[in-house]
Design a protein around this motif. Structure first.
Motif, PDB file in Angstrom:
ATOM      1  N   VAL A  63      -4.526  -5.661  -2.915  1.00 17.77           N
ATOM      2  CA  VAL A  63      -3.965  -6.315  -1.735  1.00 17.77           C
ATOM      3  C   VAL A  63      -2.532  -5.834  -1.574  1.00 17.77           C
ATOM      4  O   VAL A  63      -1.834  -5.591  -2.565  1.00 17.77           O
ATOM      5  N   VAL A  64      -2.082  -5.682  -0.331  1.00 18.61           N
ATOM      6  CA  VAL A  64      -0.733  -5.191  -0.070  1.00 18.61           C
ATOM      7  C   VAL A  64      -0.131  -5.981   1.085  1.00 18.61           C
ATOM      8  O   VAL A  64      -0.831  -6.412   1.988  1.00 18.61           O
ATOM      9  N   GLY A  65       1.183  -6.198   0.998  1.00 19.82           N
ATOM     10  CA  GLY A  65       1.850  -6.950   2.056  1.00 19.82           C
ATOM     11  C   GLY A  65       3.329  -6.670   2.101  1.00 19.82           C
ATOM     12  O   GLY A  65       3.838  -5.803   1.378  1.00 19.82           O
ATOM     13  N   CYS A  66       4.024  -7.424   2.951  1.00 17.66           N
ATOM     14  CA  CYS A  66       5.449  -7.207   3.166  1.00 17.66           C
ATOM     15  C   CYS A  66       6.224  -8.512   3.160  1.00 17.66           C
ATOM     16  O   CYS A  66       5.671  -9.582   3.431  1.00 17.66           O
ATOM     17  N   VAL A  67       7.509  -8.359   2.866  1.00 15.71           N
ATOM     18  CA  VAL A  67       8.497  -9.410   3.101  1.00 15.71           C
ATOM     19  C   VAL A  67       9.258  -8.932   4.343  1.00 15.71           C
ATOM     20  O   VAL A  67      10.205  -8.152   4.229  1.00 15.71           O
ATOM     21  N   PRO A  68       8.828  -9.357   5.551  1.00 14.22           N
ATOM     22  CA  PRO A  68       9.528  -8.932   6.766  1.00 14.22           C
ATOM     23  C   PRO A  68      10.868  -9.675   6.853  1.00 14.22           C
ATOM     24  O   PRO A  68      10.915 -10.894   6.696  1.00 14.22           O
ATOM     25  N   TYR A  69      11.952  -8.934   7.085  1.00 13.49           N
ATOM     26  CA  TYR A  69      13.257  -9.588   7.140  1.00 13.49           C
ATOM     27  C   TYR A  69      14.122  -8.956   8.221  1.00 13.49           C
ATOM     28  O   TYR A  69      13.851  -7.870   8.724  1.00 13.49           O
ATOM     29  N   ARG A  70      15.184  -9.709   8.579  1.00 10.39           N
ATOM     30  CA  ARG A  70      16.182  -9.222   9.532  1.00 10.39           C
ATOM     31  C   ARG A  70      17.520  -9.870   9.183  1.00 10.39           C
ATOM     32  O   ARG A  70      17.578 -10.841   8.428  1.00 10.39           O
ATOM     33  N   ILE A 106      -0.914   3.241   0.579  1.00  9.76           N
ATOM     34  CA  ILE A 106      -0.455   1.876   0.353  1.00  9.76           C
ATOM     35  C   ILE A 106       0.594   1.477   1.396  1.00  9.76           C
ATOM     36  O   ILE A 106       0.623   0.332   1.860  1.00  9.76           O
ATOM     37  N   GLU A 107       1.428   2.430   1.804  1.00  9.97           N
ATOM     38  CA  GLU A 107       2.442   2.161   2.820  1.00  9.97           C
ATOM     39  C   GLU A 107       1.801   1.894   4.177  1.00  9.97           C
ATOM     40  O   GLU A 107       2.224   0.978   4.902  1.00  9.97           O
ATOM     41  N   GLU A 108       0.799   2.695   4.537  1.00 12.62           N
ATOM     42  CA  GLU A 108       0.094   2.475   5.804  1.00 12.62           C
ATOM     43  C   GLU A 108      -0.585   1.113   5.827  1.00 12.62           C
ATOM     44  O   GLU A 108      -0.571   0.410   6.847  1.00 12.62           O
ATOM     45  N   ALA A 109      -1.169   0.724   4.697  1.00 15.37           N
ATOM     46  CA  ALA A 109      -1.833  -0.584   4.609  1.00 15.37           C
ATOM     47  C   ALA A 109      -0.828  -1.717   4.774  1.00 15.37           C
ATOM     48  O   ALA A 109      -1.094  -2.698   5.475  1.00 15.37           O
ATOM     49  N   ALA A 110       0.338  -1.592   4.144  1.00 16.62           N
ATOM     50  CA  ALA A 110       1.374  -2.631   4.252  1.00 16.62           C
ATOM     51  C   ALA A 110       1.821  -2.797   5.699  1.00 16.62           C
ATOM     52  O   ALA A 110       1.937  -3.921   6.198  1.00 16.62           O
ATOM     53  N   LEU A 111       2.063  -1.692   6.382  1.00 18.02           N
ATOM     54  CA  LEU A 111       2.477  -1.753   7.790  1.00 18.02           C
ATOM     55  C   LEU A 111       1.369  -2.317   8.669  1.00 18.02           C
ATOM     56  O   LEU A 111       1.622  -3.143   9.545  1.00 18.02           O
ATOM     57  N   ARG A 112       0.130  -1.874   8.453  1.00 18.40           N
ATOM     58  CA  ARG A 112      -0.999  -2.351   9.264  1.00 18.40           C
ATOM     59  C   ARG A 112      -1.178  -3.854   9.110  1.00 18.40           C
ATOM     60  O   ARG A 112      -1.309  -4.585  10.093  1.00 18.40           O
ATOM     61  N   GLU A 113      -1.188  -4.334   7.875  1.00 17.84           N
ATOM     62  CA  GLU A 113      -1.390  -5.762   7.638  1.00 17.84           C
ATOM     63  C   GLU A 113      -0.275  -6.601   8.266  1.00 17.84           C
ATOM     64  O   GLU A 113      -0.517  -7.685   8.782  1.00 17.84           O
ATOM     65  N   THR A 114       0.951  -6.086   8.228  1.00 19.18           N
ATOM     66  CA  THR A 114       2.079  -6.828   8.780  1.00 19.18           C
ATOM     67  C   THR A 114       2.013  -6.884  10.305  1.00 19.18           C
ATOM     68  O   THR A 114       2.322  -7.913  10.909  1.00 19.18           O
TER      69      THR A 114
END
Length: 198
Positions: A63-70, A106-114
């Motif tokens: 499983v892959v994901g992100c901590v989206p921040y600004r 893995i990077e493409e998956a993280a972006l896609r899921e986000t």
């Protein structure tokens, strides 16, 4: 399958044939302009199913994901994190994540899921690490890989916008609201990294 496609179609009348005055049955040669997309195609459908799902040699789902921040102020200031609601009501807030599939990095998956779950995209940063956790629904062990994502674009409509809410919160609120312990650990790793670089 539904997809959002915005194109610049200039002068659609050019698509109809013209006829030579001498012979009304034979269309004359005419160049038909090709429509130029004015924006990228954004799919409004999330990937579903587990046919392409990655598993490690021990059988753990990847499983892959992100901590989206600004940053509240451009280029600096207080950091805010984007949390999303779980699909089922009353289940708390989460970070966007999902299955890493065999046809993507893995990077493409993280972006896609986000994009699918939170409707944001931006600059992906170096991995925060990997956490093992057990799925509540299937009692299956997962490897959860998480990346920071500095958000540069937020979509008004995204694949899961009909059944997910999203909320920008402070770092302390994110730790408090995030329902999964492994995601809270990923948030703490993110906070530690950002504190060291500031």
């Amino acid at each position: 399958m539904i997809s959002l496609f915005i194109s610049n179609f200039s002068n659609l009348s050019n698509l109809s044939p013209t006829f030579d005055n001498m012979n009304m049955n034979i269309p004359s040669k005419k160049i038909v302009p090709v429509p130029t997309p004015s924006e990228k195609v954004v799919s409004l459908v999330s990937r579903t199913g587990r046919d392409l799902q990655r598993y490690n040699t021990a059988g753990y789902r990847q499983v892959v994901g992100c901590v989206p921040y600004r940053y509240k102020k451009h280029g600096g200031g207080e950091i805010e994190v984007l949390l999303i609601s779980a699909q089922k009501k009353g289940k708390g807030m989460l970070l966007p994540k999902g299955g890493w599939e065999i046809d993507e990095s893995i990077e493409e998956a993280a972006l896609r899921e986000t994009i699918e779950e939170a409707g944001v995209t931006g600059q992906l940063e170096e991995s925060l690490g990997k956490w093992q956790y057990k799925s509540k629904r299937h009692t299956m062990i997962h490897d959860g890989h998480m990346f920071p994502l500095l958000v540069s674009q937020q979509f008004e409509i995204w694949p899961e916008s009909e059944f997910r809410q999203r909320k920008w919160v402070s770092l302390s609120e994110a730790i408090e609201l995030c329902q999964n312990s492994w995601m809270r650990e990923a948030l703490e790793a993110f906070i530690n990294r950002k504190c060291q670089t500031q």
